[in-house]
Design an enzyme around this catalytic site. Structure first.
Site, short mmCIF file in Angstrom:
data_model
loop_
_atom_site.label_atom_id
_atom_site.label_comp_id
_atom_site.label_asym_id
_atom_site.label_seq_id
_atom_site.Cartn_x
_atom_site.Cartn_y
_atom_site.Cartn_z
N PHE A 1 0.81 -1.22 0.00
CA PHE A 1 0.00 0.00 0.00
C PHE A 1 0.85 1.28 0.00
CE2 PHE A 1 -2.12 -3.28 2.62
CZ PHE A 1 -3.09 -3.66 1.71
N LYS B 1 3.82 1.60 -4.78
CA LYS B 1 4.81 1.08 -5.73
C LYS B 1 4.19 0.82 -7.11
CE LYS B 1 5.83 -2.64 -3.42
NZ LYS B 1 4.84 -2.49 -2.36
N GLU C 1 6.18 -7.27 -8.38
CA GLU C 1 6.22 -8.34 -7.37
C GLU C 1 7.50 -9.16 -7.52
OE1 GLU C 1 3.98 -8.57 -5.01
OE2 GLU C 1 2.14 -7.65 -5.79
#
Ligand SMILES: [Zn+2]
Length: 193
Positions: free
Chosen positions: A13, A16, A88
């Site tokens: 949160f 990014k 990710e």
């Protein structure tokens, strides 16, 4: 043209993915060909956050990488791509370090998004190595979900699962003070038993 590796990191949160999406839009507006990868993993619902943030574009290709395998990701790169994005990145196999270095050598702009720490304050996957080899590193911070301070530093797990990657996990960003309080509460609960 010399390549460049830029890492965008921080807790959950922290913005990014928004920043990655903003940079991708900027590259597309300047006629670059952009390829975006994110991990598809059996142990976790595949993460499509970045895909949902991007508008379709002729020069944009977004792909899930099976089992977050960096070698497979390398094989999927289109020869015309000059901007390569990995979101990710903390989930990818260790070969990601060599793979992104090869992309930079080839002259690509490499944008990497990922979590810096897991919920137990451990460095997450290869993010530390990626930060070492990067030309630029930016750390983003969310607001603390408990006190509102603008320097959250960790994704605190509020669900009961254990393990670095868990199905159905949920998190809130916390600052260090508020995170330490949750640890103290946990100890008090343990001692009360
Ligand atoms: Zn706080």
């Amino acid at each position: 043209m010399a390549g460049l590796i830029k890492v965008i990191t921080g807790e959950m949160f922290s913005g990014k993915s928004e920043e990655l999406a903003r940079l991708v839009e900027q590259c597309l507006a300047n006629d670059h060909r952009v390829q975006v990868f994110y991990p598809a993993m059996s142990s976790r619902g595949s993460t499509r956050d970045i895909e949902q943030r991007l508008e379709p574009h002729d020069h944009l290709l977004v792909q899930a990488v099976p089992n977050a395998d960096a070698e497979q990701m390398s094989a999927l790169v289109a020869p015309t791509a000059d901007v390569i994005v990995v979101d990710e990145a903390q989930f990818f196999s260790p070969a990601i370090v060599r793979v992104v270095r090869e992309w930079r050598r080839r002259g690509c702009l490499v944008l990497i998004g990922g979590l810096d720490q897991d919920y137990l304050e451990h460095p997450f996957g290869c993010m530390g190595d990626l930060m070492c080899i990067a030309n630029e590193v930016v750390k983003f911070h969310a607001f603390c979900a408990a006190c509102g301070a603008q320097d959250a530093f960790i994704s605190h797990r509020i669900s009961a699962e254990s393990g670095q990657i868990a199905v159905g996990e949920s998190y809130v960003p916390l600052c260090e003070d508020c995170y330490v309080k949750t640890l103290t509460q946990r100890e008090e609960t343990v001692f009360a038993d």
